[in-house]
Design a protein around this motif. Structure first.
Motif, PDB file in Angstrom:
ATOM      1  N   LYS A 122       0.855  -1.189   0.000  1.00 59.57           N
ATOM      2  CA  LYS A 122       0.000   0.000   0.000  1.00 59.57           C
ATOM      3  C   LYS A 122       0.891   1.238   0.000  1.00 59.57           C
ATOM      4  CE  LYS A 122      -3.150  -0.285   3.455  1.00 59.57           C
ATOM      5  NZ  LYS A 122      -3.866   0.030   4.723  1.00 59.57           N
ATOM      6  N   GLY A 145      -4.954  -3.374   0.763  1.00 59.93           N
ATOM      7  CA  GLY A 145      -5.099  -4.083   2.030  1.00 59.93           C
ATOM      8  C   GLY A 145      -4.726  -5.543   1.850  1.00 59.93           C
ATOM      9  N   SER A 146      -4.784  -6.306   2.936  1.00 58.82           N
ATOM     10  CA  SER A 146      -4.455  -7.741   2.917  1.00 58.82           C
ATOM     11  C   SER A 146      -3.170  -8.038   2.141  1.00 58.82           C
ATOM     12  CB  SER A 146      -5.609  -8.552   2.308  1.00 58.82           C
ATOM     13  OG  SER A 146      -6.766  -8.405   3.095  1.00 58.82           O
ATOM     14  N   GLU A 148      -0.553  -9.358   3.080  1.00 56.69           N
ATOM     15  CA  GLU A 148       0.036 -10.662   3.433  1.00 56.69           C
ATOM     16  C   GLU A 148      -0.376 -11.766   2.464  1.00 56.69           C
ATOM     17  OE1 GLU A 148      -1.641  -8.695   5.500  1.00 56.69           O
ATOM     18  OE2 GLU A 148      -0.246  -8.141   7.099  1.00 56.69           O
ATOM     19  N   ASP A 161       4.832  -3.785   4.537  1.00 51.20           N
ATOM     20  CA  ASP A 161       3.616  -3.571   5.318  1.00 51.20           C
ATOM     21  C   ASP A 161       3.969  -3.185   6.744  1.00 51.20           C
ATOM     22  OD1 ASP A 161       0.928  -3.422   5.923  1.00 51.20           O
ATOM     23  OD2 ASP A 161       0.600  -5.591   6.006  1.00 51.20           O
ATOM     24  N   LEU A 162       2.952  -2.808   7.497  1.00 56.90           N
ATOM     25  CA  LEU A 162       3.131  -2.483   8.907  1.00 56.90           C
ATOM     26  C   LEU A 162       3.067  -3.762   9.725  1.00 56.90           C
ATOM     27  CD1 LEU A 162       0.807   0.630   9.216  1.00 56.90           C
ATOM     28  CD2 LEU A 162       3.266   0.556   8.774  1.00 56.90           C
ATOM     29  N   VAL A 163       3.934  -3.835  10.710  1.00 51.85           N
ATOM     30  CA  VAL A 163       3.917  -4.964  11.639  1.00 51.85           C
ATOM     31  C   VAL A 163       3.808  -4.395  13.040  1.00 51.85           C
ATOM     32  CG1 VAL A 163       5.181  -6.959  12.505  1.00 51.85           C
ATOM     33  CG2 VAL A 163       5.383  -6.307  10.102  1.00 51.85           C
ATOM     34  N   SER A 164       2.871  -4.950  13.803  1.00 53.23           N
ATOM     35  CA  SER A 164       2.726  -4.509  15.186  1.00 53.23           C
ATOM     36  C   SER A 164       3.090  -5.674  16.097  1.00 53.23           C
ATOM     37  CB  SER A 164       1.300  -4.000  15.390  1.00 53.23           C
ATOM     38  OG  SER A 164       1.099  -3.671  16.725  1.00 53.23           O
ATOM     39  N   SER A 165       2.166  -6.589  16.333  1.00 52.01           N
ATOM     40  CA  SER A 165       2.479  -7.753  17.178  1.00 52.01           C
ATOM     41  C   SER A 165       3.211  -8.835  16.390  1.00 52.01           C
ATOM     42  CB  SER A 165       1.179  -8.332  17.729  1.00 52.01           C
ATOM     43  OG  SER A 165       0.405  -8.862  16.658  1.00 52.01           O
ATOM     44  N   GLY A 166       3.077  -8.820  15.080  1.00 54.88           N
ATOM     45  CA  GLY A 166       3.665  -9.869  14.240  1.00 54.88           C
ATOM     46  C   GLY A 166       2.715 -11.034  14.009  1.00 54.88           C
ATOM     47  N   ALA A 167       1.523 -10.959  14.622  1.00 57.68           N
ATOM     48  CA  ALA A 167       0.572 -12.076  14.529  1.00 57.68           C
ATOM     49  C   ALA A 167       0.088 -12.310  13.098  1.00 57.68           C
ATOM     50  CB  ALA A 167      -0.623 -11.816  15.450  1.00 57.68           C
ATOM     51  N   THR A 168      -0.115 -11.240  12.346  1.00 53.48           N
ATOM     52  CA  THR A 168      -0.624 -11.409  10.975  1.00 53.48           C
ATOM     53  C   THR A 168       0.419 -12.081  10.093  1.00 53.48           C
ATOM     54  OG1 THR A 168      -1.908  -9.390  11.299  1.00 53.48           O
ATOM     55  CG2 THR A 168      -1.786 -10.244   9.056  1.00 53.48           C
TER      56      THR A 168
HETATM   57  C1  PRP Z   1      -2.186  -3.734   9.795  1.00 51.91           C
HETATM   58  C2  PRP Z   1      -1.102  -4.221   8.863  1.00 51.91           C
HETATM   59  C3  PRP Z   1      -1.044  -5.698   9.135  1.00 51.91           C
HETATM   60  C4  PRP Z   1      -1.458  -5.797  10.585  1.00 51.91           C
HETATM   61  C5  PRP Z   1      -0.251  -6.008  11.429  1.00 51.91           C
HETATM   62  O1  PRP Z   1      -3.410  -3.894   9.172  1.00 51.91           O
HETATM   63  O2  PRP Z   1      -1.407  -3.916   7.515  1.00 51.91           O
HETATM   64  O3  PRP Z   1      -1.929  -6.397   8.295  1.00 51.91           O
HETATM   65  O4  PRP Z   1      -2.081  -4.563  10.951  1.00 51.91           O
HETATM   66  O5  PRP Z   1      -0.596  -6.147  12.795  1.00 51.91           O
HETATM   67  P1  PRP Z   1       0.012  -7.341  13.664  1.00 51.91           P
HETATM   68  O6  PRP Z   1       1.492  -7.367  13.422  1.00 51.91           O
HETATM   69  O7  PRP Z   1      -0.321  -6.950  15.081  1.00 51.91           O
HETATM   70  O8  PRP Z   1      -0.662  -8.601  13.241  1.00 51.91           O
HETATM   71  P2  PRP Z   1      -4.732  -3.237   9.739  1.00 51.91           P
HETATM   72  O9  PRP Z   1      -5.415  -4.185  10.647  1.00 51.91           O
HETATM   73  O10 PRP Z   1      -4.427  -1.897  10.308  1.00 51.91           O
HETATM   74  O11 PRP Z   1      -5.640  -3.119   8.448  1.00 51.91           O
HETATM   75  P3  PRP Z   1      -5.291  -2.621   6.966  1.00 51.91           P
HETATM   76  O12 PRP Z   1      -5.077  -3.891   6.189  1.00 51.91           O
HETATM   77  O13 PRP Z   1      -6.512  -1.886   6.579  1.00 51.91           O
HETATM   78  O14 PRP Z   1      -4.064  -1.763   7.025  1.00 51.91           O
END
Ligand code: PRP
Length: 213
Positions: A122, A145-146, A148, A161-168
């Motif tokens: 994105k 989006g999506s 992954e 992409d953004l990674v927060s917890s890494g769970a996705t």
């Molecule tokens: C964000 C990002 C990842 C996910 C990462 O999506 O694009 O898919 O969060 O988070 P995690 O590391 O904690 O799993 P978001 O839920 O914000 O939706 P988006 O696809 O609309 O960006």
């Protein structure tokens, strides 16, 4: 428009912004997760909140349709920041922007080979700059989006992409292969509004600044 209009997106940014607004004496009258309303009043007659897509926050503030907004660094870099004063890093909604690839894909070897890599994201502007700085040849594929899913479905070799917890990533058998930057959300202010409504906006900005210190 008289008074103050604040552009916010639903979800994590909204929730983490509530205490900062409260420090400025501003309490939204409704929860955007429950209400379908896009304009939400507050306890102050002269302050309202507009609920927009996260990536649209800079646009509302740039054109003065909102005086203030809160947006992620990721979104601000893609937007370019034109017409926006960015006085404060709020240190909320923290995560990191990464390159990720399927478990077992030798990203380093692929880069070394000099072959063009297909990258789905994105974040085209950030990705372009990152790979250009590293001298990596890429074809960028824009998604909304999506991300992954792209390597799993054969659309791309890797994603940004953004990674927060890494769970996705984990749930989709991907791993982080390169960190690009840390991300957090920032306060953005319309530059013209800051001049015209300084006596209204400055106390709000100062209270938010006080709350994050
Ligand atoms: C964000 C990002 C990842 C996910 C990462 O999506 O694009 O898919 O969060 O988070 P995690 O590391 O904690 O799993 P978001 O839920 O914000 O939706 P988006 O696809 O609309 O960006």
């Amino acid at each position: 428009m008289s008074g103050i209009t604040i552009a916010l997106s639903k979800g994590r940014i909204f929730e983490e912004t509530l205490p900062l607004l409260a420090a400025a004496g501003i309490v939204p009258a409704e929860d955007p997760e429950k209400s379908r309303k896009l304009i939400i009043g507050t306890n102050r007659a002269d302050v309202r909140v507009v609920i927009v897509r996260a990536s649209d926050v800079p646009t509302y503030v740039q054109y003065g349709a909102a005086d203030l907004g809160i947006a992620g660094k990721d979104v601000l870099l893609e937007h370019g920041g034109v017409g926006l004063y960015q006085p404060l890093d709020l240190n909320i909604a923290k995560c990191r922007m990464c390159v990720a690839a399927p478990v077992g894909f030798d990203y380093a070897a692929a880069v070394r080979s000099g072959a063009r890599l297909r990258i789905a994201t994105k974040y085209i502007a950030v990705a372009r700059e990152h790979f250009a700085a590293k001298g990596v040849h890429v074809d960028l594929i824009k998604l909304y989006g999506s991300m992954e899913l792209a390597p799993l479905a054969g659309l791309a070799e890797a994603i940004v992409d953004l990674v927060s917890s890494g769970a996705t990533l984990k749930a989709n058998k991907l791993v982080e292969v390169e960190e690009i930057m840390n991300i957090s959300s920032r306060l953005v202010v319309n530059q013209a509004a800051l001049k015209m409504k300084r006596e209204l906006l400055q106390p709000v900005i100062a209270a938010i600044e006080g709350a994050i210190r």
